[in-house]
Design a protein around this motif. Sequence first.
Motif, PDB file in Angstrom:
ATOM      1  N   SER A  76     -16.144   4.775 -10.195  1.00 39.27           N
ATOM      2  CA  SER A  76     -15.601   5.877  -9.397  1.00 39.27           C
ATOM      3  C   SER A  76     -14.110   5.648  -9.188  1.00 39.27           C
ATOM      4  O   SER A  76     -13.628   4.511  -9.279  1.00 39.27           O
ATOM      5  CB  SER A  76     -16.323   5.972  -8.046  1.00 39.27           C
ATOM      6  OG  SER A  76     -16.197   4.760  -7.324  1.00 39.27           O
TER       7      SER A  76
ATOM      8  N   GLY B 276     -14.836  10.325  -6.892  1.00 39.33           N
ATOM      9  CA  GLY B 276     -13.558   9.743  -6.494  1.00 39.33           C
ATOM     10  C   GLY B 276     -12.374  10.122  -7.352  1.00 39.33           C
ATOM     11  O   GLY B 276     -11.230   9.832  -6.992  1.00 39.33           O
TER      12      GLY B 276
ATOM     13  N   ASN C 261     -10.392   5.281  -7.483  1.00 37.23           N
ATOM     14  CA  ASN C 261      -9.823   4.669  -6.277  1.00 37.23           C
ATOM     15  C   ASN C 261      -8.860   5.656  -5.614  1.00 37.23           C
ATOM     16  O   ASN C 261      -7.707   5.795  -6.044  1.00 37.23           O
ATOM     17  CB  ASN C 261      -9.046   3.394  -6.639  1.00 37.23           C
ATOM     18  CG  ASN C 261      -9.949   2.193  -6.783  1.00 37.23           C
ATOM     19  OD1 ASN C 261     -10.963   2.090  -6.111  1.00 37.23           O
ATOM     20  ND2 ASN C 261      -9.580   1.285  -7.670  1.00 37.23           N
ATOM     21  N   THR C 262      -9.310   6.339  -4.594  1.00 39.70           N
ATOM     22  CA  THR C 262      -8.433   7.283  -3.885  1.00 39.70           C
ATOM     23  C   THR C 262      -8.392   7.020  -2.388  1.00 39.70           C
ATOM     24  O   THR C 262      -7.594   7.644  -1.678  1.00 39.70           O
ATOM     25  CB  THR C 262      -8.892   8.734  -4.124  1.00 39.70           C
ATOM     26  OG1 THR C 262     -10.294   8.841  -3.827  1.00 39.70           O
ATOM     27  CG2 THR C 262      -8.662   9.149  -5.560  1.00 39.70           C
ATOM     28  N   ALA C 263      -9.216   6.117  -1.903  1.00 44.43           N
ATOM     29  CA  ALA C 263      -9.247   5.831  -0.466  1.00 44.43           C
ATOM     30  C   ALA C 263      -7.897   5.277  -0.017  1.00 44.43           C
ATOM     31  O   ALA C 263      -7.318   4.406  -0.670  1.00 44.43           O
ATOM     32  CB  ALA C 263     -10.361   4.833  -0.144  1.00 44.43           C
ATOM     33  N   GLY C 264      -7.399   5.800   1.108  1.00 43.29           N
ATOM     34  CA  GLY C 264      -6.153   5.306   1.670  1.00 43.29           C
ATOM     35  C   GLY C 264      -4.899   5.910   1.088  1.00 43.29           C
ATOM     36  O   GLY C 264      -3.791   5.584   1.534  1.00 43.29           O
TER      37      GLY C 264
ATOM     38  N   ASP D 245       0.855  -1.185   0.000  1.00 40.88           N
ATOM     39  CA  ASP D 245       0.000   0.000   0.000  1.00 40.88           C
ATOM     40  C   ASP D 245       0.889   1.232   0.000  1.00 40.88           C
ATOM     41  O   ASP D 245       2.008   1.211   0.539  1.00 40.88           O
ATOM     42  CB  ASP D 245      -0.895   0.023   1.239  1.00 40.88           C
ATOM     43  CG  ASP D 245      -2.087  -0.912   1.102  1.00 40.88           C
ATOM     44  OD1 ASP D 245      -2.906  -0.673   0.195  1.00 40.88           O
ATOM     45  OD2 ASP D 245      -2.182  -1.863   1.898  1.00 40.88           O
TER      46      ASP D 245
ATOM     47  N   ARG E  77       0.931   5.566   0.726  1.00 42.95           N
ATOM     48  CA  ARG E  77       0.226   6.701   1.316  1.00 42.95           C
ATOM     49  C   ARG E  77       1.139   7.924   1.263  1.00 42.95           C
ATOM     50  O   ARG E  77       2.310   7.842   1.626  1.00 42.95           O
ATOM     51  CB  ARG E  77      -0.154   6.378   2.766  1.00 42.95           C
ATOM     52  CG  ARG E  77      -1.004   7.454   3.438  1.00 42.95           C
ATOM     53  CD  ARG E  77      -1.362   7.026   4.869  1.00 42.95           C
ATOM     54  NE  ARG E  77      -2.241   8.002   5.502  1.00 42.95           N
ATOM     55  CZ  ARG E  77      -3.549   8.018   5.365  1.00 42.95           C
ATOM     56  NH1 ARG E  77      -4.145   7.089   4.624  1.00 42.95           N
ATOM     57  NH2 ARG E  77      -4.285   8.942   5.964  1.00 42.95           N
TER      58      ARG E  77
ATOM     59  N   THR F  87      -4.176   4.776  -9.691  1.00 43.63           N
ATOM     60  CA  THR F  87      -4.835   3.765  -8.858  1.00 43.63           C
ATOM     61  C   THR F  87      -6.131   3.235  -9.445  1.00 43.63           C
ATOM     62  O   THR F  87      -6.807   2.416  -8.819  1.00 43.63           O
ATOM     63  CB  THR F  87      -5.100   4.348  -7.458  1.00 43.63           C
ATOM     64  OG1 THR F  87      -5.713   5.641  -7.597  1.00 43.63           O
ATOM     65  CG2 THR F  87      -3.805   4.500  -6.685  1.00 43.63           C
TER      66      THR F  87
ATOM     67  N   GLU G 190      -5.281  13.875   1.731  1.00 47.41           N
ATOM     68  CA  GLU G 190      -5.503  14.992   2.641  1.00 47.41           C
ATOM     69  C   GLU G 190      -4.181  15.578   3.141  1.00 47.41           C
ATOM     70  O   GLU G 190      -4.107  16.766   3.492  1.00 47.41           O
ATOM     71  CB  GLU G 190      -6.370  14.550   3.823  1.00 47.41           C
ATOM     72  CG  GLU G 190      -5.778  13.452   4.677  1.00 47.41           C
ATOM     73  CD  GLU G 190      -6.017  12.044   4.145  1.00 47.41           C
ATOM     74  OE1 GLU G 190      -5.631  11.082   4.839  1.00 47.41           O
ATOM     75  OE2 GLU G 190      -6.577  11.911   3.039  1.00 47.41           O
TER      76      GLU G 190
ATOM     77  N   GLU H 258      -8.507  17.184  -2.449  1.00 50.30           N
ATOM     78  CA  GLU H 258      -9.807  16.576  -2.191  1.00 50.30           C
ATOM     79  C   GLU H 258     -10.368  16.003  -3.488  1.00 50.30           C
ATOM     80  O   GLU H 258     -10.547  16.736  -4.462  1.00 50.30           O
ATOM     81  CB  GLU H 258     -10.774  17.609  -1.616  1.00 50.30           C
ATOM     82  CG  GLU H 258     -12.122  17.017  -1.227  1.00 50.30           C
ATOM     83  CD  GLU H 258     -13.028  18.035  -0.576  1.00 50.30           C
ATOM     84  OE1 GLU H 258     -14.222  17.727  -0.383  1.00 50.30           O
ATOM     85  OE2 GLU H 258     -12.554  19.153  -0.267  1.00 50.30           O
TER      86      GLU H 258
END
Length: 733
Positions: free
Chosen positions: A506, A525, A508-511, A347, A349, A377, A515, A520
Motif C-alpha cells: 500500500s 494508500g 505511504n501517504t500517512a503524515g 518529515d 507535510r 514516498t 487533506e 484523498e
Amino acid sequence: MNRKKLLLITVIATLVLVFIALDGHQLLTLETLQQHQANLDQWIARHTATAIGGFVLIYIAVTALSLPGAAVLTLAGGAFFGNLHGLLAVSVASTVGASLAFLAARFLFRDTLRQRYAETVARIDRGIHKDGVFYLATLRLVPVFPFFLINLAMGLTGMKLRTYALVSWLAMMPGTFVYVNAGTQLAQIQALEDIVSVEVLGAFALLGLFPLIAKFVLGFIRQRRAYRGFHKPRQFDYNLLVIGAGSAGLVSAYIAAAVKAKVALIERDKMGGDCLNTGCVPSKALIKSARAADTLRHAHRYGLESVPVEGSFTSIMARVKRIIAEVEPHDSPERYRKLGVDCLSADARFVSPWEVEVTAGDGHRQRLTARSIIIATGGKPALPAIPGLEQMDPLTSDTLWGLEEQPDRLLIVGGGPIGCELAQAFQRLGSQVIQVQRGPRLLPREDADVAGAIRDQFIAEGVDLRLEHLPLEFVQEGNERVLYCDYQGERVRIPFDRVLVAVGRSGNTAGLGLEALGLEPAANGTVPVEEDLSVGFPNVFACGDVAGPYQFTHAAAHQAWYASVNGLFGQFKRFRADYRVMPWVTFTAPEVARVGLSETEAKAKGVAYEVTRYGIDDLDRAIAESENHGFIKVLTAPGKDKILGAVVVGARGGEILAEFTLAMKHGLGLNKILGTIHPYPTWNEAAKYAAGEWKRAHAPQAVLNLLEKLHRWRRGKGGPEQSRISQQQWSGE
C-alpha cells in the motif's frame, strides 16, 4: 462478420448503386438546381410541408451515405425555403445524417479495431473523453475538413452519440447559415467557389480556433479554481522539491539537478528507500545465497560430489547487510549533494500546493517553497485483517531483514512475486516452508502454464504448497502457533514457527497532510494521478509505489522522468506516462520474466493473437549448464511478426527478456531478431530460436514446394524415388 453487419453493408451498397444508376451525382449539381428552380418553386409553394419533409429525408440519406451533393442541397434549402426554414431543415437533416453515418461506422468497424488495436483504441478514447468536444467543434467549424470523414472517424471512437450530435449541430450552424443564405441568391451564383472565398475560409479558420481557445480558457479557470484559497508565493526556494528518497525520488532529484534546477530531496528514514534497504538488494543477496546452497546440495549435476549444506543463518544475514552497505554509496546523501541536490533528513507535510513544512529529528521546523513538488514516498507491505495475525509478530518484506534466527517452519501467506521468491529462498536455506495462497495458483498475474511451472518446481524442492486455502484465524495453542484455513469447506490446521505476510503493498501517504490540499488517497494508500502524473494540481506530482499502478523499481524510475520533466517544464510541454512496454521479472528458479500481454490478458481484452513456443531444453548453453528446463512463449499479431507480449520461464530469464523488450519498444518484429547475429553459445540465442520457430510456422509452403521442384529439375534427376535409392546406397542398406 455477423449477419446484421452483412445486411447493413448490403443495404448501403445497394443505395449507393441506385444513386449511381440514377445519375444522382449529375442531378445534385448547381447547374441542375438553377435550371429547375422556377418549376420547383411553383410546386413547393403548393406542397410546402411535403417539400420540406422530402427535402429533409433526401438530405439525411445523402449525408448518411456520404454521397456527393450535400453542399448543393444546402443551397437548395435557402433557395426554396428561405433563411429561417432552410436553416432549420438543413441543420436538423445534416445532424441526423451525420449521426447515422457515425453509428454505421461504429457498428461496422469499432469492434474489429478494438480487438486488433485494444490499447491504441483505449488511449484514443481517453483523449476523446477528455478533449473530444473541443476537437470535434474545431473540425466542424472549419469547412476545409470533409464532413463525411469526420462522421466516419468519430464513429470509431468512444464519444457518446448525444455529445456528437449536439456538438455537430451547434458547430455546423455557422457554415450552414453561410450556404443557406447564399442559396437565397441562387441565380447570382456561378460556382460553389463563389460562396466560400479565401477571405471567408480564413474567417472560418479563425472561428475554428475558438474551441481551442475555449479549451485553454476553461483549463485556466479550472486551474484557478483548484488553487482557490491558496496564496502562491512570489518567490520560491526551489524549482523542484521531492518528498521521499527511494527509487522514484532519487531519479527525480537526479534529473532536476542534471538540468541545473535547484532541487531539495527530503527523506525521513534511509536514502535508497525499499529497494536498497528492504527490497530488491537484500532479497537478491539472499536468493544468491539460497542458489549457492542448492548448487552444493545438487553438485552431482555437475560431476561433483554433493555435500550437505551447513552454514550459519547469522552469517547469511550478515552478508546481506554487507551487500546493502556496498550499494549504499550509490544512493547516499554525499553523492547527491555533490550532484547539487539539497538532501534533508526530515518529515514533510503539505501546507499548500507550493509549500511544505519540514520537521527535522531534533524538532526544528521550517517551511520550504517550490514551483513544483513531487510525492515519491513509496509503499509498505499490506497486512490483511485476519484475526490473531498481530499477535503472531508477523514478518514482512520490510522487517524480515532483522531476523536473527532461521525458523524451522516458516509460514508464508501470499503467492505473488515476493512470496514466491522468499518461499523458495528459505526452503533452499533449510527451513520447511508452508506457502498459503487463497487462489488456485501461484503468480496469479501470469498464465496458467507459467504458474504451473513454478508450482511444479516448488513441490519438487519440498515447499508445502497450500493452494485455495483461505486464512481464517491465527491461534496460539500452548507453545505452538497455528493458522486455521478453509479449504473446500474443510477447516485445515497449519502449525508454524514464524509467519511472513506477502499479500501486496500500500502507498505511504500517512503524515503528508494531503487533506490540506483536499486530496484523498485510494483505499490502498496510493494517490490518484493524471496521465502526466499530476495530483489534483498542475504543479504537484506523484511517482513510484505511492502512485501505482506498478510496484517495480524500474517503473518508479520510469515515472520519475515524467514527473520531474513535467514539474520543471510542464508550462511549455507536458508528457503522458507511457506504460505500453513494461517488463518485470520474478526471481524464482526458474525465473519468470514477462513484457506485454499474456494469453489471459489478450483474451480478456479481445486481442487476436498467435502463440509461438520454444523449449529451453533445446538450447545448447542451457544443456551445458544443466539448466535445460523452461520455455519462451511469444504472442504475435495473427500472420505478422509484431510482438504483443513475451514470457521467459527459465534460468537467465530476465536477461533474455531484454531483447524482446527492446524489440517491442522500437517496433521491431521477430524477423529482426532472427536476422541478428547472436554469439554462440549464449543464453540470448534462445530469443533467436524462438523467432525461428515463428518463421518456421509461417514459411510459405507453396513457394517452398515450387523451389523443391526447381532444385530437382536443376539436378537433372527423376522423382523422389531415385533420390531415396541413392540415399540407401550411401547408407549401406
